[in-house]
Design an enzyme around this catalytic site. Sequence first.
Site, mmCIF file in Angstrom:
data_model
loop_
_atom_site.group_PDB
_atom_site.id
_atom_site.type_symbol
_atom_site.label_atom_id
_atom_site.label_comp_id
_atom_site.label_asym_id
_atom_site.label_seq_id
_atom_site.Cartn_x
_atom_site.Cartn_y
_atom_site.Cartn_z
ATOM 1 N N GLU A 60 34.084 -19.125 18.351
ATOM 2 C CA GLU A 60 34.178 -18.853 17.046
ATOM 3 C C GLU A 60 33.770 -17.217 16.139
ATOM 4 O OE1 GLU A 60 34.547 -23.370 14.839
ATOM 5 O OE2 GLU A 60 32.769 -21.934 14.722
ATOM 6 N N ASP A 65 21.197 -19.995 14.110
ATOM 7 C CA ASP A 65 23.139 -19.628 13.370
ATOM 8 C C ASP A 65 23.094 -19.015 12.478
ATOM 9 O OD1 ASP A 65 26.043 -20.216 12.880
ATOM 10 O OD2 ASP A 65 25.748 -21.321 14.186
ATOM 11 N N HIS A 111 28.009 -16.398 14.534
ATOM 12 C CA HIS A 111 26.805 -16.923 14.030
ATOM 13 C C HIS A 111 25.473 -16.217 14.095
ATOM 14 C CE1 HIS A 111 29.748 -20.687 13.913
ATOM 15 N NE2 HIS A 111 30.051 -20.046 15.257
#
Lengths: 621, 720
Positions: free
Chosen positions: A386, A261, A315
């Site tokens: 995201e 991440d 990420h």
Amino acid sequence: MKVLVSLLVCLACLACLTPCYASEFFRMPSIWGWECVEDVCIKKDTGGSATLLTLNTCKITCGPAGALWPLPTMATVGNEVTNFLPTNLTHSLTCGAGGDSCQLLQEAVAIFQDNLHRYHPNYKNGSAPWVGPWDPSTLRHKLHLDVTIQGGDGILTLNTDESYELAVSTVESVTTAVIIAPTFFGARHALETLSQLAEYHETTNSLVLVTNATVSDAPAFKYRGLLVDTSRNFISVGVLERTLEGMASTKLNTLHLHLTDTHSWPLYLPGLPNMAYYGAYSPSSIYTPQDMRNLQHYARVRGIRLVPEIDGPAHVGNGWQWGPKEDLGDLTVCVNQEPWQDYCVEPPCGQFNLANPNIYTVLGNVYKELFNIFQPIEIFHFGGDEVSMNCWNSTDEIVNWMMDNGFGTGVDAYLEQWGVYQEKARQQLEAAANAIDVNEPFGMIWTSSFIEPEYMNTYLNKSKYIVQIWTNNSDPQIARVLEEGYKVVFSNYDAWYLDCGAGAWVGEGNNWCSPYKGWQIVYTNSPYEIAMDLTGNEYKDAILGGEAALWTEQTDDATVDAKLWPRGAALGERLWSNPSTSWYSAEPRFIHHRHRLMNRGIMADRIQPEWCHQNEELCYA
Amino acid sequence: MKVLVLTTLAVTVAATQNFYRLPTPYSYNCRESRCIKTDRTQVTEYRSLETCQLTCGKYGSLWPQPTGDVQLSSETVRFVPRNLRVTKRATSSPKVQGMLEEAERMFRRNIHYVHPEYPQEYKKPLTSDRPVRISEAEHRFRVQQQREQVQQVGQQEQQLNHQQQQQHNQQQNHQQVQIDNESYRNYDMSEEFVRVSPFLREHSRSSQVENQKVDVEVTVTSPDDKLHLDTDESYNMVVQTVDDTTTVTILATTYYGARHAFESLSQLISYDEDHSSLQIVRDVKINDAPKFKFRGLMLDTGRNFYPKEDLMRMLDAMSQNKMNYFHWHITDSASFPMYSNRRPEMAYYGAYSPRKIYYPEDITQIVQYAKLRGIQVIPELDAPAHAAAGWSWGEKEGKGKLVLCTEKGQPWFEVGKEPPSGQLNPVNPELYPILGELYKDMIEFFDPDMIHMGGDDVSFRCWQNANEIKEYLAANNREANSREYFELWNTFQSNAYAKLNEAAGQGRKITPIIHSSSFAVNYLDKDAYVIQLNEFANDTSIADYVNKGFKIIFSNQDQWRLDCSANSWLGDKAESCARELPTWEHFYKNSPMDMLFNMGVSNARSGQSQTGVETSTLVLGGEATLWSSDTDGNGFQQKAWPRVSALAERLWTDPILPVQGIDTAQKRINTHRQRMVQYGVRADPIQPEYCMQDEGACYNKEYFHAKAATHQQQQATPAQ
């Protein structure tokens, strides 16, 4: 094998020669015993008589399925038990399968025997203090395994038949467990079930074993997973192994590793050492290729596949900083941009630099390394959640690139380019697979603003992708993904995010998906019912299964166990048995299964006072 | 089979030897009390994260923050544990001398534990050897040997699983270490924590690191070894480095101050990755004393049992936070795990199993263990509610019903708050002598200054439903109304209190603590009882207790309660829990003195209450509580830590809070939490490790705007 048996008998001799070891500490007797009345274990005052059962004996024999977890498709469990010692185990294995199935089965039998030893309350470091004296009948009694696997190649896929048949019968001093399974994986599940027909017997320091039982069993869902995030905080290999132990005991079959991440990159890639050099939290917070290979074997012999995830295009951050130094330009953008709230959902920010074609070369190399480490990869997770359009749209290099290419800079334009990124990444994966001659894995991808018909139909081939749903259970996106014909795995956060309910880690108050998801919620969450509610159809073919996620912003080695367990076991029964009954009727078995998890060395959280374990059905709301 | 075992062994060994050790590309600068991550190639002077954490900001990584003067230099010196010695131990009491040796042991253990490769499975409570009869020990040894022989043969045949192999290898390594390392020959190898320490391995360290000495000199002026509410816990510590010798001077009135100093000293030390050594802040001055006398933690062992080792781990963790009271809620209606010499029936009938009992020798061991860690144990016998298990033998032995409302078939919610229901029978005169016996046992086992008498959740509905009470009231021409139930409760409490005094014996005073309630505030004597306040922090009835002149301990359930994370084990969230889970920040910000001040108790932080007594003498301190309905040893540590650490700083330091105050607290609590994990506590992380490695990164929006505003202000103000 004969040598082993005689040795173990010898251990027994030695033990009976040793007098009065048991009274090391003063210990009171107990006045309580249990009786199975209408499928419920009732605590009673023995009043000195010996007719009552111990709690454990009652638990494994009382009710239609004893203390089996997850509940088998069909089971008849007898109410007689015999005492025996786990050292008295023999087996005959018939293996008609390919690959290394037969070797795996040998290992699984050894694990089974170890699990029997683990029932001893003083089990430690691979052995238990079985000390007599015992009845001659206990000493004599033998458990014989007669296992047949019919096929398969030792590799778990979405097509693997995990079913099994188990028949336990007892003639004089031999209990025979006949196991017949189409594949190794069914057989190891059978051994798991068999181990749950045994328990520790306090009064004789031996095991009790149900003498007669038949089980015919197969899972409701093919994909039964847990996700562990190893990037927000590092999770060591030992803890992952312990997690696999818990999964094996509850017949979960997929460990999804969210390996990387923005926060850190713990995976050491021999061909790309810079990733971990820049990205790991510390020199010891690293997985070596050998670590991962060992882990994969550790998982496979316990019936579990690994799904590695390298998240992108958002990420990403730590681990990718070396681009400029190696003349590859900025591989990521928005790292350290302030305030982070404008560029990502949590600090630190970071997204791939779409304008830099070098990201694909590096990604291709990362994938090649992955294929060398994980053999095989059936499912590869692309991440894909995201993405902040504002991050890209506030980076000059990307805005210029968008303009120069005539894409424009609207949200639609960025979503389109995200699609292009995704297809290019997949091509890299395919090319990497071809380069070392392995099958291209299924691509798994999170739901997001990009997973909408106008983009996914263009960029996500239905036969190549599985969509993982993380929205809440009423999000209309679930219906759209199903109706478009994608295969899906459920991880709706309102039930299956195990990190919810802690304090916020940025700012004050509780974290975003609070409150905590109690085991009852985990257990009740039914993918078919969610699909039914949203679409009027159960989509039984499209729904591969489900997965509970432990994101580790607020968890690390010190505290993984109690967050995963026993809730992971509640998930296990949902996905294996897909029960139509409520959590309440499962509770006595569930509480008992928690004790089993503890025997396996897992620090599973309590869900009730022990009083409720001893006084079944009295802790009603 | 054999071949297989051999090859796997070889592989594991190879893997441990080829342990990847990447260097780090980062260096850390201390700016505005934060460690800022920078590219190592861009700085002239490299500084590791650990060094920065020890020295950055006024308080480095000290937790709880000292209350007096603190000075830390920005440099550290490197040394190895073998060269840390206590060179002076000045005290006039041989008993204090012995206790100091134990505190040093604990301290030495902790500095070995910070090595990142210290084997986790060896991190366990440090008990002193218990006297064991020789024949028994010999016998045990022989059995062990026999078993090991059999195992060794068995192991050649059986396939070892991966974990076993690793452990096996580790053990071999340690044995080798013992033989190899010449320089540790004279070091105390009798301690297991030393024998398995990775610091013993050979390392090519510079001679400067190898030869750096750390000498500790301790002076304790008072021979008093008793721990009580008024014990002087202050200490003064100076660290000075001249050439190759670092001298640590500790000065304290009592042993308890000195042990706190050792705790602070361990917080000036951390592992140094670059030299495989320890490092200590070069020059230090600390003056320190706690703001509150009572800094407590309550654990409930009645609903779920905790093995002795779990309690010891908890005491270890408490001592790392300089907490000084363990309130032990031993019994409840669900189980009675305390063995009573005078009434063995209690545990016989009431324990979950014969394995789940605290025997007298367990308890005295725990009490002694706690004392060495600066902690007093307060036992609780909850009454008259929260009692059922263990009391059921009354009728069998001709003493009538000792406990009411436990009938099977009666729904628990009609007569109590949770299953199992049960309340002592206040009208059975046989009850009180038994209570007296239990108090006597408790006083013998615990030797306490205070005993908790419970007094929470008394259900009048139980008494309303119980025939014994109905008949008693009718026979005495009393009505069945709540006024009479209060009177009954008062009768019970007065009798129980009399029995407690009787058990204590003449001339000995044991202060009872009791939970707050409308009974407590209206019926009890303020000079006899200490009240534990469970009210939510905004409940203004709190002020009543102070205004009436009660001594109080704060335990606001919405702020300082540790369970409540899950939905209740019966369904919905428990009523007494706050809707939002209290986070470490709630624990930190909840200030008893501010609370009283806001409730109009005039000048609470320094002034006088309406009764003319100084408020600060009435507020003894605070206590976090963990009710174990859905917790046992597996989940306890992560529920308690680091939130209780936040409470510990509130009670030791009582910080006055601007927003920025929280901010440096967050940085320090992150480091402190990591240190607790190193010491073997399974504390929950509150943030990704990233936030510790980049201390400026994990801010919220308010903080960002506040920072931006200050920045603008600074620019607007012309330089002077």
